[in-house]
Design a protein around this motif. Structure first.
Motif, short mmCIF file in Angstrom:
data_model
loop_
_atom_site.label_atom_id
_atom_site.label_comp_id
_atom_site.label_asym_id
_atom_site.label_seq_id
_atom_site.Cartn_x
_atom_site.Cartn_y
_atom_site.Cartn_z
N ILE A 1 38.80 42.26 47.17
CA ILE A 1 38.63 43.71 47.04
C ILE A 1 39.48 44.32 45.90
O ILE A 1 38.98 45.13 45.12
CB ILE A 1 38.88 44.40 48.42
CG1 ILE A 1 38.19 45.75 48.46
CG2 ILE A 1 40.33 44.51 48.78
CD1 ILE A 1 36.72 45.66 48.73
N SER B 1 35.69 39.30 40.06
CA SER B 1 35.62 39.20 41.53
C SER B 1 36.61 38.23 42.13
O SER B 1 36.92 38.30 43.31
CB SER B 1 34.21 38.83 41.97
OG SER B 1 33.89 37.53 41.51
N HIS C 1 32.44 45.91 47.35
CA HIS C 1 32.22 45.32 48.67
C HIS C 1 32.78 43.90 48.70
O HIS C 1 32.29 43.04 47.97
CB HIS C 1 30.73 45.24 49.00
CG HIS C 1 29.95 46.45 48.57
ND1 HIS C 1 29.78 47.54 49.38
CD2 HIS C 1 29.31 46.73 47.40
CE1 HIS C 1 29.07 48.45 48.72
NE2 HIS C 1 28.77 47.98 47.52
N ALA C 2 33.77 43.68 49.58
CA ALA C 2 34.32 42.32 49.73
C ALA C 2 33.21 41.41 50.25
O ALA C 2 33.06 40.27 49.83
CB ALA C 2 35.49 42.34 50.69
N GLY D 1 30.82 43.09 43.99
CA GLY D 1 31.01 42.30 45.19
C GLY D 1 30.02 41.15 45.20
O GLY D 1 29.14 41.11 44.34
N PHE E 1 38.09 46.04 42.45
CA PHE E 1 38.42 47.42 42.11
C PHE E 1 38.89 47.56 40.67
O PHE E 1 38.62 48.56 40.02
CB PHE E 1 39.50 47.99 43.06
CG PHE E 1 38.90 48.88 44.12
CD1 PHE E 1 38.17 50.01 43.75
CD2 PHE E 1 39.05 48.59 45.46
CE1 PHE E 1 37.59 50.83 44.71
CE2 PHE E 1 38.48 49.41 46.43
CZ PHE E 1 37.75 50.52 46.05
#
Ligand code: KG4
Ligand code: ZN
Length: 338
Positions: free
Chosen positions: A85, A9, A327-328, A81, A89
């Motif tokens: 982002i 993350s 999800h950021a 998240g 991913f």
């Protein structure tokens, strides 16, 4: 059941394997600190590219450490998240493609829930209900955990997270990124001038926090100081004392309110020695059971993700195979409630 956990993350690539019978059997980690240090903070694109480079070698490293092959993995958990982002991913697409190719389930996990439950990786496991102080670079929360998946947020920061305040104050003092541990290290030297910093939001009721004013207070104190090494040490002491004291005041309040006897701290800032010591004293004086992660599991790691994944997958909760969603921003209150 053996679960592969993938954390990507922010600026650490973490790959770990949690075995529901044996516990943690592999924990591989690569920290990007040196890559971001010249910029004084995390550069998101640099982070994503490096996760991409490290994710496969670290997976091989974890499998070797556990003495198993991919065919021995029963499920894959990954951080979906909150976080950067692009970095998210990388982990999510790797995790989902691998799970799809192996025909095993995958599960998206919340980074802060993974931090929250990291102390379950220790031998002395927490018992519900517990009060948790969750303190990282992006979050500061007081949580009443009623049970797995049942978390009540009692208070949170109105502005900067505790780790962020540590990092910004450290940066202002000219310390390297990430500043938290560096600032904390300065407090091992004796102070000469005693500064008293405010204990933000303790003069009013409630359990929320605010740390941005503390950072400004530190800046003003620095400007008026001799601006030498000793001034850095003195400010580091005053800043850390203020943060730790603020936590203790709010935790005391929360304990009175909830009447729980189990206290837990986790997240990057839970590595802070002064905080651990003060909480230890509080626990002793109030007859509380205190739980915290060992140092490698305070900051970001794949082990906490693998453990949390095992909790979900063993309950039969899994992702839709063909959807990749990260999800950021993702409030902890939105995690699956069981
Ligand atoms: O949990 P974490 O690795 O990443 C996030 O989810 O944000 O936390 C990193 C944060 C950074 O702000 C770092 O400066 C802080 O934890 N931190 C510390 C210490 N070790 C890490 N802050 C104060 N004292 C420490 N010893
Ligand atoms: Zn984290």
């Amino acid at each position: 059941m053996r679960i592969l956990g993938i954390e990507s993350s922010c600026d650490e690539t973490g790959i770990a394997i949690y075995d529901t019978e044996k516990g943690l059997v592999a924990n591989a980690l690569f920290s990007q600190i040196a890559l971001h240090a010249p910029y004084g903070g995390v550069v998101p694109e640099v982070a994503s590219r490096d996760h991409l480079k490290k994710i496969i070698p670290l997976t091989h490293q974890a499998l070797d450490e556990a003495g198993i092959t991919l065919q021995d993995i029963h499920g894959i958990a990954y951080t979906a998240g909150p976080g950067l982002i692009g970095a998210l991913f990388v982990g999510a697409s790797f995790a989902k493609s691998l799970a799809f190719s192996l025909n095993i389930p995958s599960i998206a996990v919340h980074h802060m829930e993974a931090h929250l439950l990291a102390p379950f990786l220790e031998e002395k496991k927490p018992c519900y209900p517990f009060l948790a102080l969750l303190v990282s670079g992006g979050h500061t929360m007081l949580i009443l955990a009623h049970g797995f998946g049942r978390y009540e947020c009692l208070g949170e920061t109105m502005d900067d997270a505790a780790g962020e305040a540590f990092d910004k104050t450290a940066k202002m003092l000219g310390l390297p990124y990430p500043g938290g541990p560096h600032l904390s290290r300065l407090t091992s030297f004796p102070k000469q001038t005693h500064y008293t910093f405010p204990r933000p939001m303790t003069d009013r009721t409630g359990l929320d926090f605010s740390f941005s004013g503390l950072k400004t207070f530190a800046l003003n104190t620095w400007k008026k100081s001799t601006q030498d090494e000793q001034a850095k040490i003195d400010i580091a002491h005053a800043f850390q004392e203020a943060v730790v004291d603020t936590f203790i005041i709010k935790i005391r309040r929360a304990l009175q309110l909830t009447k729980v006897k189990h206290l837990l701290i986790s997240g990057g800032v839970s590595a802070n020695t002064a905080l651990r010591e003060k909480l230890g004293q509080l626990a002793q004086s109030q007859n509380l059971e205190l739980f915290f992660p060992s140092l490698p599991f305070c900051t970001d790691n794949g082990a906490m993700v693998a453990y949390l994944g095992s909790e979900y997958l063993s309950r039969g909760i899994e992702d839709d195979h063909l959807k990749i969603e990260v999800h950021a921003r993702w409030p902890l209150s939105e995690v699956k409630i069981i």
